[in-house]
Design a protein around this motif. Structure first.
Motif, mmCIF file in Angstrom:
data_model
loop_
_atom_site.group_PDB
_atom_site.id
_atom_site.type_symbol
_atom_site.label_atom_id
_atom_site.label_comp_id
_atom_site.label_asym_id
_atom_site.label_seq_id
_atom_site.Cartn_x
_atom_site.Cartn_y
_atom_site.Cartn_z
ATOM 1 N N ALA A 234 8.166 7.018 7.953
ATOM 2 C CA ALA A 234 6.844 7.437 7.425
ATOM 3 C C ALA A 234 6.525 8.853 7.843
ATOM 4 O O ALA A 234 6.025 9.712 7.188
ATOM 5 C CB ALA A 234 5.651 6.360 7.728
ATOM 6 N N ASP A 235 6.651 9.104 9.096
ATOM 7 C CA ASP A 235 6.364 10.447 9.837
ATOM 8 C C ASP A 235 7.486 11.487 9.203
ATOM 9 O O ASP A 235 6.802 12.724 8.542
ATOM 10 C CB ASP A 235 6.523 10.366 11.096
ATOM 11 N N MET A 236 8.555 11.222 9.174
ATOM 12 C CA MET A 236 9.445 12.199 8.346
ATOM 13 C C MET A 236 9.068 12.596 6.997
ATOM 14 O O MET A 236 9.508 13.627 6.347
ATOM 15 C CB MET A 236 10.888 11.981 8.788
ATOM 16 N N MET A 237 8.869 11.472 6.171
ATOM 17 C CA MET A 237 8.879 11.695 5.053
ATOM 18 C C MET A 237 7.498 12.216 4.354
ATOM 19 O O MET A 237 6.907 12.534 3.358
ATOM 20 C CB MET A 237 8.956 10.195 4.050
ATOM 21 N N GLY A 238 6.242 12.132 5.431
ATOM 22 C CA GLY A 238 5.134 12.597 5.151
ATOM 23 C C GLY A 238 4.356 11.408 4.306
ATOM 24 O O GLY A 238 3.333 11.884 3.331
ATOM 25 N N VAL A 239 4.632 10.135 4.456
ATOM 26 C CA VAL A 239 3.743 9.246 3.835
ATOM 27 C C VAL A 239 2.904 8.207 4.594
ATOM 28 O O VAL A 239 3.165 8.129 5.970
ATOM 29 C CB VAL A 239 4.889 8.438 2.720
ATOM 30 N N GLU A 240 2.139 7.402 4.075
ATOM 31 C CA GLU A 240 1.638 6.525 4.713
ATOM 32 C C GLU A 240 2.250 5.185 5.230
ATOM 33 O O GLU A 240 3.168 4.566 4.511
ATOM 34 C CB GLU A 240 0.266 5.982 4.182
ATOM 35 N N LEU A 241 2.358 4.833 6.443
ATOM 36 C CA LEU A 241 3.045 3.589 6.929
ATOM 37 C C LEU A 241 1.864 2.537 6.709
ATOM 38 O O LEU A 241 0.551 2.581 7.237
ATOM 39 C CB LEU A 241 3.336 3.680 8.376
ATOM 40 N N VAL A 242 1.936 1.290 5.907
ATOM 41 C CA VAL A 242 0.974 0.441 5.849
ATOM 42 C C VAL A 242 1.294 -1.171 5.986
ATOM 43 O O VAL A 242 2.445 -1.272 6.012
ATOM 44 C CB VAL A 242 0.381 0.657 4.450
ATOM 45 N N GLU A 243 0.553 -1.944 6.289
ATOM 46 C CA GLU A 243 0.744 -3.357 6.511
ATOM 47 C C GLU A 243 0.033 -4.161 5.410
ATOM 48 O O GLU A 243 -0.871 -3.470 4.419
ATOM 49 C CB GLU A 243 0.381 -3.916 7.781
ATOM 50 N N GLY A 244 0.238 -5.272 4.966
ATOM 51 C CA GLY A 244 -0.145 -6.122 3.820
ATOM 52 C C GLY A 244 -1.720 -6.058 3.917
ATOM 53 O O GLY A 244 -2.412 -5.777 2.931
ATOM 54 N N GLN A 245 -2.508 -5.867 4.929
ATOM 55 C CA GLN A 245 -3.937 -5.736 5.327
ATOM 56 C C GLN A 245 -4.406 -4.474 4.703
ATOM 57 O O GLN A 245 -5.443 -4.577 4.347
ATOM 58 C CB GLN A 245 -4.372 -6.371 6.369
ATOM 59 N N ASP A 246 -3.770 -3.542 4.419
ATOM 60 C CA ASP A 246 -4.237 -2.279 4.338
ATOM 61 C C ASP A 246 -4.047 -2.145 2.751
ATOM 62 O O ASP A 246 -4.571 -1.069 2.130
ATOM 63 C CB ASP A 246 -3.069 -1.063 4.774
ATOM 64 N N LEU A 247 -3.751 -2.992 1.951
ATOM 65 C CA LEU A 247 -3.245 -2.961 0.562
ATOM 66 C C LEU A 247 -4.369 -4.120 -0.236
ATOM 67 O O LEU A 247 -4.150 -5.036 0.317
ATOM 68 C CB LEU A 247 -1.830 -2.637 0.051
ATOM 69 N N PHE A 248 -4.349 -3.929 -1.135
ATOM 70 C CA PHE A 248 -5.232 -5.114 -2.180
ATOM 71 C C PHE A 248 -4.857 -4.404 -3.753
ATOM 72 O O PHE A 248 -4.661 -3.573 -4.187
ATOM 73 C CB PHE A 248 -6.550 -5.118 -1.974
ATOM 74 N N MET A 256 -4.773 1.222 -1.753
ATOM 75 C CA MET A 256 -4.652 1.577 -0.249
ATOM 76 C C MET A 256 -6.112 1.789 0.091
ATOM 77 O O MET A 256 -6.788 2.554 -0.170
ATOM 78 C CB MET A 256 -3.700 2.498 0.149
ATOM 79 N N LYS A 257 -6.516 0.970 1.201
ATOM 80 C CA LYS A 257 -7.807 1.271 1.615
ATOM 81 C C LYS A 257 -7.647 2.746 2.674
ATOM 82 O O LYS A 257 -6.710 2.903 3.217
ATOM 83 C CB LYS A 257 -8.181 0.341 2.817
ATOM 84 N N THR A 258 -8.623 3.557 2.453
ATOM 85 C CA THR A 258 -8.655 4.761 3.187
ATOM 86 C C THR A 258 -10.120 4.979 3.674
ATOM 87 O O THR A 258 -11.029 4.182 3.213
ATOM 88 C CB THR A 258 -8.127 6.065 2.375
ATOM 89 N N THR A 259 -10.329 5.819 4.548
ATOM 90 C CA THR A 259 -11.694 6.250 4.981
ATOM 91 C C THR A 259 -12.386 6.739 3.726
ATOM 92 O O THR A 259 -13.754 7.079 3.928
ATOM 93 C CB THR A 259 -11.706 7.180 6.038
ATOM 94 N N GLU A 260 -11.836 7.412 2.736
ATOM 95 C CA GLU A 260 -12.329 8.202 1.679
ATOM 96 C C GLU A 260 -12.337 7.209 0.327
ATOM 97 O O GLU A 260 -12.626 7.500 -0.607
ATOM 98 C CB GLU A 260 -11.682 9.468 1.386
ATOM 99 N N GLY A 261 -12.152 5.956 0.440
ATOM 100 C CA GLY A 261 -12.255 5.042 -0.554
ATOM 101 C C GLY A 261 -10.722 4.661 -0.946
ATOM 102 O O GLY A 261 -9.995 5.019 -0.454
#
Length: 469
Positions: A234-248, A256-261
């Motif tokens: 995730a770090d090397m690709m510049g993408v988000e690492l997420v768990e199931g609870q982070d998505l809906f 994906m839940k983010t601080t900006e919505g």
């Protein structure tokens, strides 16, 4: 048994290793010990570990790293590359076929029960065609060598083959410790892998994706044995690492839940088994997945990589038919050979295996990580007797192969330098195009005489060089 030494032949040092001969001979023992300690410190500081549960103590282990690189010439690599790409094409054609018209089964080439009764066959995706007809986006082909020109495929990994982080970190550490080797030799780079992986995943974005695809890596969490690799990629690709609870799921998309919505997700590189990715479709007790994910997937709102159901091509009984898949789907002769294999589900094969257990390697058809296998020549009489009972109770669960004379590569050990058995896992990326970085993960059996290279069984890793033209 005679073993092919990749560095030496009857004429002395083989061409690929000539640049390393002087380096090895000129290195004082004190410097070797110092460099080995330096490598271990780097691995520990960076956090390169793998997890082993159920054995007590700290589950996070430092993977043993051997400083002596394994080397392939450009000619050797090009031959392997062509064979791996061919195999990846055939495996993906097979997966599309068995979830579609099943022509290879109708033709009588692959028995229906091996597919439809396979625990990895997912009825939830029957009739679905993933973007670009790709089911397995990262194909790890495990290869062994027995001679100058003899390579065999040991097994195929079509779901979520692990270990690529070690390939990248092995190279980084070797470049830090021995920069002069890379100045003096033309070694093909591997650091483009994360960028190529990102490009591959983006190329299979779903039909409903508009604009730049948003790619995420879905991990089961930090207790997973490969969590370091998930976060590293995730770090090397510049993408988000997420768990199931982070998505809906909402509407036709995954968010994906983010601080900006909420932010829409287009491609999920999942490192979670099929059974856990959607509790509404698979295991209802899963706390790791995203409820409703499969509905969005089947409607073209998100791409899951590798696709649910890809694991049916990992089965070691299915493996025996891959050469026929190459002929059936591609109209070509296989460039890489399988290891001769006996299927214990067949009465004649079972009879042979049971009478030759002390000579064979026996594996579970769904086994991995070096577990659930018998290495006959290294096993005791009691171990053979116990395994015989397992095979007789569930013969369909096992295949057997001859004990191959795996090649050896020089390895730094306590007494100096000694040959140790190795295998190779290159990583083939399949999307709009099919690409490989020139290299892979070389695993080494650090115990003298051992043929088991898995890290979970005490194996280590080496940097893998491909000499550029």
């Amino acid at each position: 048994m005679m073993y092919f030494n990749e560095m030496y032949d009857g004429d002395g040092v083989r061409p690929a290793y000539r640049a390393l001969d002087g380096w090895m001979r000129d290195m004082p023992e004190e410097l070797r010990t110092l460099k080995q300690s330096e490598a271990e410190a780097l691995f520990r500081r960076i956090g390169i570990t793998f997890a082993v549960y159920g054995e007590g103590g700290d589950p996070d282990r430092l993977i043993p790293f051997d400083m002596f690189p394994r080397v392939f010439t450009d000619t050797e690599w090009r031959r392997l590359e062509r064979g791996i790409i061919q195999r990846a094409r055939a495996l993906n054609a097979f997966l599309c076929d068995v979830y579609g018209r099943a022509e290879i089964i109708k033709a009588g080439i692959v028995p229906a029960h091996l597919v439809y009764c396979n625990e990895a066959y997912e009825h939830a995706v029957v009739g679905f065609r993933p973007p670009k007809d790709v089911y397995s986006h990262i194909v790890g082909i495990d290869l062994v060598r027995t001679g100058p020109d003899e390579f065999f495929v040991l097994e195929d990994n079509c779901r979520t083959p692990s270990g690529v982080s070690y390939m990248l970190e092995n190279r980084e550490i070797m470049m830090r410790m021995f920069p002069h080797l890379f100045q003096e030799n033309r070694i093909a780079p591997v650091e483009s892998y994360p960028r190529q992986l990102n490009r591959t995943l983006a190329s299979v974005a779903p039909e409903k994706c508009t604009g730049e695809p948003n790619v995420v890596i879905l991990t089961p969490g930090h207790f997973n044995s490969a969590y370091y690799e998930h976060s590293f990629l995730a770090d090397m690709m510049g993408v988000e690492l997420v768990e199931g609870q982070d998505l809906f799921v909402e509407g036709d998309f995954v968010w994906m839940k983010t601080t900006e919505g909420p932010r829409k997700v287009d491609v999920i590189y999942r490192r979670i088994d099929d059974a856990y990715i959607d509790p509404l479709c698979f295991r209802p007790d899963s706390m790791l997945g995203i409820p409703g994910l499969m509905n969005v997937y089947r409607s073209g709102g998100v791409t899951i990589c590798s696709a649910p159901g890809a694991g049916v091509a990992d089965d070691k009984a299915i493996y025996t038919f891959v050469p026929e898949m190459v002929r059936f789907y591609l109209g070509e002769e296989p460039l890489l050979n399988n290891v001769p294999t006996w299927q214990c589900a067949k009465p004649d094969d079972l009879k042979y295996v049971l009478s030759h257990l002390a000579e064979l390697v026996v594996k579970e058809v769904h086994g991995s990580g070096g577990y659930g296998m018998l290495v006959g020549p290294k096993a005791s009489e009691s171990q053979i007797a116990a395994f015989r009972a397992k095979i007789e109770a569930r013969p369909h669960n096992y295949i057997a192969q001859p004990t191959l004379a795996l090649s050896t590569c020089p390895t730094f050990v306590e007494e100096g330098v000694a040959p140790r058995h190795v295998d190779l896992r290159p990583y083939c990326l399949v999307g709009e195009d099919i690409v490989l970085v020139p290299g892979g993960l070389t695993r080494v059996a650090l115990v003298d005489g051992s043929l088991v290279v898995n890290s979970s069984q005490g194996g280590g890793v080496k940097d893998t060089w491909v000499l550029a033209e």
